[in-house]
Design a protein around this motif. Structure first.
Motif, mmCIF file in Angstrom:
data_model
loop_
_atom_site.group_PDB
_atom_site.id
_atom_site.type_symbol
_atom_site.label_atom_id
_atom_site.label_comp_id
_atom_site.label_asym_id
_atom_site.label_seq_id
_atom_site.Cartn_x
_atom_site.Cartn_y
_atom_site.Cartn_z
ATOM 1 N N SER A 124 0.842 -1.198 0.000
ATOM 2 C CA SER A 124 0.000 0.000 0.000
ATOM 3 C C SER A 124 0.877 1.248 0.000
ATOM 4 O O SER A 124 1.958 1.255 0.609
ATOM 5 N N THR A 126 0.447 3.521 1.754
ATOM 6 C CA THR A 126 0.540 3.962 3.144
ATOM 7 C C THR A 126 1.943 3.754 3.716
ATOM 8 O O THR A 126 2.316 4.410 4.680
ATOM 9 N N ASN A 179 -5.460 4.580 -4.074
ATOM 10 C CA ASN A 179 -6.817 4.429 -3.520
ATOM 11 C C ASN A 179 -7.730 3.684 -4.499
ATOM 12 O O ASN A 179 -8.344 4.316 -5.372
ATOM 13 N N ASN A 199 -13.849 4.381 4.140
ATOM 14 C CA ASN A 199 -13.278 4.999 2.944
ATOM 15 C C ASN A 199 -14.320 5.820 2.202
ATOM 16 O O ASN A 199 -15.522 5.611 2.329
ATOM 17 N N LEU A 200 -13.801 6.755 1.415
ATOM 18 C CA LEU A 200 -14.667 7.751 0.795
ATOM 19 C C LEU A 200 -15.717 7.152 -0.152
ATOM 20 O O LEU A 200 -16.913 7.430 -0.009
ATOM 21 N N SER A 216 -19.715 13.270 5.441
ATOM 22 C CA SER A 216 -18.901 14.311 6.084
ATOM 23 C C SER A 216 -17.626 14.453 5.278
ATOM 24 O O SER A 216 -16.873 13.475 5.122
ATOM 25 N N PHE A 218 -14.127 15.544 5.328
ATOM 26 C CA PHE A 218 -13.213 15.791 6.451
ATOM 27 C C PHE A 218 -12.218 16.908 6.137
ATOM 28 O O PHE A 218 -11.111 16.646 5.699
ATOM 29 N N ARG A 231 -6.255 12.727 -3.374
ATOM 30 C CA ARG A 231 -5.739 11.354 -3.412
ATOM 31 C C ARG A 231 -5.681 10.868 -4.848
ATOM 32 O O ARG A 231 -6.312 11.430 -5.738
ATOM 33 N N TYR A 233 -7.000 8.143 -6.918
ATOM 34 C CA TYR A 233 -7.996 7.070 -7.011
ATOM 35 C C TYR A 233 -7.730 6.270 -8.274
ATOM 36 O O TYR A 233 -7.535 6.848 -9.346
ATOM 37 N N ARG A 292 -9.979 14.743 9.640
ATOM 38 C CA ARG A 292 -9.807 13.434 10.293
ATOM 39 C C ARG A 292 -8.329 13.322 10.674
ATOM 40 O O ARG A 292 -7.453 13.609 9.847
ATOM 41 N N ASP A 295 -4.846 12.485 8.425
ATOM 42 C CA ASP A 295 -4.977 12.703 6.977
ATOM 43 C C ASP A 295 -3.984 13.759 6.473
ATOM 44 O O ASP A 295 -3.636 14.687 7.197
HETATM 45 N N1 UFG Z 1 -12.893 11.304 3.364
HETATM 46 C C1 UFG Z 1 -13.944 12.151 3.696
HETATM 47 N N2 UFG Z 1 -15.053 11.601 4.246
HETATM 48 C C2 UFG Z 1 -15.187 10.265 4.496
HETATM 49 C C3 UFG Z 1 -14.114 9.404 4.152
HETATM 50 C C4 UFG Z 1 -12.980 9.962 3.594
HETATM 51 O O1 UFG Z 1 -13.862 13.363 3.486
HETATM 52 O O2 UFG Z 1 -16.238 9.841 5.025
HETATM 53 C C5 UFG Z 1 -11.685 11.875 2.724
HETATM 54 C C6 UFG Z 1 -10.414 11.681 3.526
HETATM 55 O O3 UFG Z 1 -10.260 12.711 4.472
HETATM 56 C C7 UFG Z 1 -9.354 11.676 2.422
HETATM 57 C C8 UFG Z 1 -10.076 11.042 1.233
HETATM 58 O O4 UFG Z 1 -11.469 11.193 1.510
HETATM 59 O O5 UFG Z 1 -9.017 12.995 2.076
HETATM 60 C C9 UFG Z 1 -9.760 9.582 1.043
HETATM 61 O O6 UFG Z 1 -9.979 8.883 2.252
HETATM 62 P P1 UFG Z 1 -10.056 7.290 2.322
HETATM 63 O O7 UFG Z 1 -10.347 6.910 3.744
HETATM 64 O O8 UFG Z 1 -10.955 6.768 1.272
HETATM 65 O O9 UFG Z 1 -8.576 6.830 1.915
HETATM 66 P P2 UFG Z 1 -7.161 7.201 2.571
HETATM 67 O O10 UFG Z 1 -6.388 7.930 1.537
HETATM 68 O O11 UFG Z 1 -7.281 7.824 3.889
HETATM 69 O O12 UFG Z 1 -6.582 5.741 2.857
HETATM 70 C C10 UFG Z 1 -6.490 4.791 1.835
HETATM 71 C C11 UFG Z 1 -6.768 3.412 2.399
HETATM 72 C C12 UFG Z 1 -5.662 2.946 3.281
HETATM 73 C C13 UFG Z 1 -4.366 3.085 2.624
HETATM 74 C C14 UFG Z 1 -4.166 4.500 2.111
HETATM 75 C C15 UFG Z 1 -2.907 4.586 1.312
HETATM 76 O O13 UFG Z 1 -7.967 3.391 3.125
HETATM 77 O O14 UFG Z 1 -5.870 1.574 3.589
HETATM 78 O O15 UFG Z 1 -5.250 4.855 1.253
HETATM 79 O O16 UFG Z 1 -2.738 5.835 0.768
HETATM 80 F F1 UFG Z 1 -3.394 2.775 3.506
#
Ligand code: UFG
Length: 338
Positions: A124, A126, A179, A199-200, A216, A218, A231, A233, A292, A295
């Motif tokens: 990942s 991450t 993502n 996840n979003l 929401s 964030f 991100r 995607y 969140r 982030d």
């Molecule tokens: N977001 C919102 N509202 C939500 C969910 C997410 O605004 O309800 C935003 C987050 O703040 C972020 C974006 O949408 O800016 C993406 O968030 P995700 O949770 O979908 O994904 P992340 O980038 O935080 O994390 C993902 C995976 C992890 C992985 C990471 C690697 O969930 O498992 O990418 O970059 F480790």
């Protein structure tokens, strides 16, 4: 090639099964169905038109896996099996380290015994940690991970790099996903999160279907063009094709490679919401909420290594991703539980 898919009934594993089959390879799914549904197997049979070789087993169970490796002569392993929820990993670090490391070690032991030398690992982005220097390149030195889930990915990378160092005739690709969203265009397989999605995209699709009241967003004060997080995607079918390309490459290239799988394009949360509403002609009510914790502003790939080495690049657009995510959700309002 004949390929073992550990955790092959999950979101990315099931899409990879389809793409491997389409490319003429033979794939065998091994999954304990801890976080996946048996229904996936019926759906895969509909998509591919063939029975799906499936063994219900825990990838950390050495005697079960020995039996799998003696029954089948594999050319390669793609290792997806593992726990994957960031928040849960903070609550249950011991379970995460035990499961996510045991599965890899057991697979490596069985591969060595059986003379299987190619492995693709589901890593990942991450593992780069809180690096604020996107586009992220494989050569960048990662910062410390921020949760146990991320550490398990990073530790598994280390295990596999050391294994290949000790056994130079092995080949290994550590695929760092950005993502993954979207779903197979048939609408038959897709992401099926348990409980409230973290996840979003799964959250957006559940708001659109009326299962949740509103999204929401964030934070809207990030250092990005519209203030919301950016991100990379990637459509899960593109991601799956990246695994096919990696397997084919490894067959003739010993050694270990770290490879980003992303599009190289950053989209903001509002880009995703607005595109989703436009292509699906459906409303997604949202509110701006506090940031969140953990982030970052922007996190996206430099995908040029995947193109140079594997001849792979993402082809699907954000419109495709939003359309396919919605088709899956609207055809299966309760995921595989329908
Ligand atoms: N977001 C919102 N509202 C939500 C969910 C997410 O605004 O309800 C935003 C987050 O703040 C972020 C974006 O949408 O800016 C993406 O968030 P995700 O949770 O979908 O994904 P992340 O980038 O935080 O994390 C993902 C995976 C992890 C992985 C990471 C690697 O969930 O498992 O990418 O970059 F480790």
């Amino acid at each position: 090639m004949k390929i073992l898919l550990s955790g092959g009934a999950g979101f990315i594993g099931s899409h990879t099964y389809v793409e491997l089959t389409k490319a003429g390879h033979e794939a065998v799914i091994v999954d304990n169905l801890y976080n996946a549904s048996e229904k996936v197997l019926e759906r895969l049979q509909v998509i591919t038109g063939k029975p799906v070789p499936f063994i219900k087993a825990d990838v950390a169970d050495r005697s079960a896996m020995r039996a799998v490796f003696s029954e089948h002569k594999f050319d390669a392993v793609i290792h997806f099996a593992g726990y994957k929820a960031v928040g849960e990993s903070v609550q249950k670090p011991i379970e995460y380290y035990r499961n996510n490391l045991d599965t890899t070690l057991t697979l490596c032991e069985c591969m060595r015994e059986a003379g299987v030398k190619c492995i693709v690992f589901s890593s990942s982005a991450t593992v780069y940690g809180p690096l604020e220097t996107s586009p992220l390149e494989e050569s960048m030195a990662p910062e410390d991970c921020t949760n146990p889930y991320a550490w398990t990915k990073s530790m598994n990378e280390r295990i596999l790099l050391d294994a290949v160092h000790a056994m130079p005739d092995w080949s290994c690709a550590l695929l760092r996903y950005f993502n993954p969203i979207g779903a197979h265009e048939s609408g038959l397989i897709g992401e099926d999160p348990v409980g409230i999605p973290n996840n979003l995209m799964p959250f957006i699709t559940q708001v659109a279907s009326g299962k949740r009241e509103k999204l929401s967003v964030f934070g809207n004060d990030y250092n990005t063009p519209d203030g919301t997080g950016v991100r990379d995607y990637i459509h899960v079918v593109d991601l799956a094709r990246g695994h096919v390309a990696a397997c084919e490459y490894l067959l003739t290239h010993p050694g270990a490679e770290i490879i980003n799988l992303g599009t190289g394009i950053g989209y903001s949360v509002l880009d995703i919401v607005n595109t989703f509403m436009r292509v699906n002609n459906i409303d997604v009510p949202y509110v701006i909420a506090p940031r969140r914790s953990g982030d970052m502003d922007s996190y996206y790939a430099d995908p040029s290594k995947a193109k140079a080495l594997l001849g792979w690049q993402a082809e699907k657009t954000l419109d495709d991703m939003c359309r396919d995510s919605w088709r899956w959700q609207s055809n299966n309002p309760n995921g595989y539980r329908d």
